[in-house]
Design an enzyme around this catalytic site. Structure first.
Site, short mmCIF file in Angstrom:
data_model
loop_
_atom_site.label_atom_id
_atom_site.label_comp_id
_atom_site.label_asym_id
_atom_site.label_seq_id
_atom_site.Cartn_x
_atom_site.Cartn_y
_atom_site.Cartn_z
CB ILE A 23 -0.87 0.19 1.17
CG1 ILE A 23 -0.26 -0.12 2.68
CG2 ILE A 23 -2.16 -1.01 1.13
CD1 ILE A 23 -1.10 -0.03 3.76
N GLY A 24 2.16 1.16 0.08
CA GLY A 24 3.10 2.47 -0.13
C GLY A 24 4.41 1.97 -0.29
N GLY A 74 8.55 3.88 -0.93
CA GLY A 74 9.32 5.07 -0.70
C GLY A 74 10.93 4.77 -0.90
CG PHE A 76 14.87 6.10 3.28
CD1 PHE A 76 16.17 5.92 2.67
CD2 PHE A 76 14.35 7.31 3.14
CE1 PHE A 76 17.03 7.14 2.39
CE2 PHE A 76 15.13 8.57 2.68
CZ PHE A 76 16.68 8.31 2.52
CB SER A 77 10.19 2.19 4.50
OG SER A 77 9.25 3.07 4.17
CB SER A 78 7.90 -1.21 0.81
OG SER A 78 9.03 -1.05 -0.14
CB VAL A 79 3.85 0.77 3.80
CG1 VAL A 79 2.65 0.53 5.05
CG2 VAL A 79 4.72 1.81 4.40
CE LYS A 85 8.51 3.30 7.41
NZ LYS A 85 8.75 4.86 8.23
CG ASP A 101 8.78 13.91 4.44
OD1 ASP A 101 8.76 14.82 3.75
OD2 ASP A 101 8.99 12.69 4.06
#
Length: 471
Positions: free
Chosen positions: A44-45, A47, A49-52, A70, A157
């Site tokens: 669902i996300g 970026g 530095f990470s994935s969700v 996350k 952020d």
């Protein structure tokens, strides 16, 4: 960090692509413990530095509950991960700040488990919000900022994708502390490490100190390691110690243009001019925190001011309010910091920006004077509630402004003339209270977008603003 949640529908599942299926399988392999607790349904996300991921767990009472997982990239520094967890643990779970449920760790992989909140994307709802919705939204965002600022946490952020919003249930959640830093008096010990405020390194995750810069073993400075030749058998490779010899002095051969040597005692001669002198060219580049997302960075971040505090979060909240009042998102869209600063000047004025920069030790030069815009006139013009000013009347042409196109620019898809559609849109806005926006809204916007961080309103002060009377 730019984690961008996807659209979350309450009543259906979207088809998972092959790439997402492979990502989920990779996550199961990297952290096997997850498979014993969660059924991961979707990504669902994603970026830098990470994935969700969206995970579902069977609870003890037999019901299924959703969680947000996350997954931090394996190269994330242990102190950075621990600091994010500390922010979620200490400050999260109340005052519109996301909390943490659990954390899985396997080797260099870390997965933070958080409650899942159904939400809509900012782009989906910005054209549907009434003025009262906007008042509630910015009030709850400021509540979250006041809460984390009390702990000495600078989020760094703040943007709509990091402030989850459920329009139907009126729920809010500030997320993603992956770029957070601490103030000088922060209560978060790990944030002190990241901000360089703590000189004594400490261990994280109950292991040996991974934040120490000391080498793992002592090497004799009189010995150097010699790499074997490429033709050598890898099975017989060994390092050979030989006495270190002084390196011969060589004259570097460089065809690149180098800055001429200057006397450091000379005074800069390019101030207030449109050129850069040799004195300035010889100076080392200043290093300063520059986290955040383009379009939401405060002037002190864009000009690399070394002393940045919680005021940078307040500026970002002001940009969000500017988008909400004008109906344009994203409002600022620039490819680099100088263009971003120029866009701010077109709204807040070049003279005012230059004066504010001087208060925090920065010198800004603008080739032409840009007048300060009236915020009500600007927002109502962009909303189509008043005609655009003539080109000759102002150097800021609203039809060619630095703000990006938002929902107000999209075709309605209805028949009839442009005038008819415009009148219909104004009628809808009136029903949502946009014909009765009080002066207090623009006064708060002006104070949130104060160019000087020293006088910029704080989250605590903003919550006491007359705009929020009755909340």
């Amino acid at each position: 960090m730019d984690v961008i949640p996807s659209v979350c529908k309450n009543n259906g599942r979207r088809k998972v692509s092959k790439d997402v299926e492979m990502d989920i399988e990779y996550l199961y392999e990297a952290v096997p413990q997850l498979s014993t607790v969660f059924h991961i349904r979707d990504k669902i996300g994603e970026g830098t530095f990470s994935s969700v991921y969206l995970g579902e767990a069977l609870m003890a009472d037999g019901r299924k509950e959703k969680f947000a997982l996350k997954h931090l990239i394996p190269t994330s520094h242990p102190v950075r991960i621990a600091a994010e967890l500390q922010c979620l643990t200490v400050a999260g779970g109340r005052e519109n700040v996301m909390g943490v449920t659990y954390c899985f760790r396997q080797n260099d992989h870390c997965v933070i488990v958080m409650p899942y909140m159904e939400h809509q994307t900012f782009v989906e709802v910005i054209g549907l919000l009434s003025f009262e919705d906007v008042r509630q939204y910015i009030y709850h965002l400021l509540k979250a900022l006041r809460h984390i600022h009390q702990f000495g946490i600078i989020h760094r952020d703040i943007k709509p994708t990091n402030f989850l919003y459920n329009h139907l249930e009126k729920k809010f959640a500030l997320v993603d502390f992956g770029l957070a830093q601490g103030t000088a008096d922060t209560q978060m010990e790990l944030l002190k490490d990241l901000s360089g405020l703590c000189r004594t390194p400490r261990a994280v995750f109950g292991e040996r100190n991974l934040n120490s810069c000391a080498p793992a073993r002592t090497i004799d400075p009189t010995v150097e390691l010699v790499k074997p030749s490429k033709t050598e058998d890898p099975a017989n490779r060994r390092f050979i110690s030989i006495p270190r010899r002084p390196l011969p002095v060589r004259t570097p051969v460089n065809n690149k243009r180098t800055n001429p040597t200057v006397n450091l005692g000379l005074t800069c001669s390019c101030h207030t001019t449109d050129r850069v002198c040799n004195v300035c060219m010889s100076r080392k580049q200043q290093v300063a925190p520059r986290a955040g997302t383009p379009g939401f960075r405060a002037p002190e971040v864009l000009t690399k001011c070394p002393n940045q505090g919680t005021a940078i979060d307040i500026w970002s909240a002001g940009v969000i309010l500017l988008s909400l009042l004008s109906g344009r998102y994203p409002f600022f869209k620039a490819s680099d910091d100088l263009i971003a600063l120029t866009q701010i000047m077109t709204i807040r004025g070049s003279k005012e920006t230059i004066q504010a920069a001087g208060t925090f030790g920065k010198s800004v030069v603008c080739s032409r004077e840009l007048p300060r815009q009236d915020l009500r006139t600007l927002c109502e013009t962009l909303r189509g509630r008043r005609p655009s000013p003539d080109d000759e009347a102002t150097p800021q042409d609203y039809r060619d402004s630095p703000v990006s196109a938002g929902p107000a620019d999209e075709p309605s898809g209805r028949g009839g003339s442009e005038d008819d559609r415009g009148l219909a849109e104004v009628g809808v806005q009136d029903e949502r209270g946009w014909n009765q926006v009080p002066d207090e809204a623009y006064d708060l916007l002006d104070r949130l977008l104060d160019l000087n961080p020293a006088t910029r309103i704080t989250a605590k002060q903003a919550l006491e603003h007359p705009l929020f009377a009755g909340l």
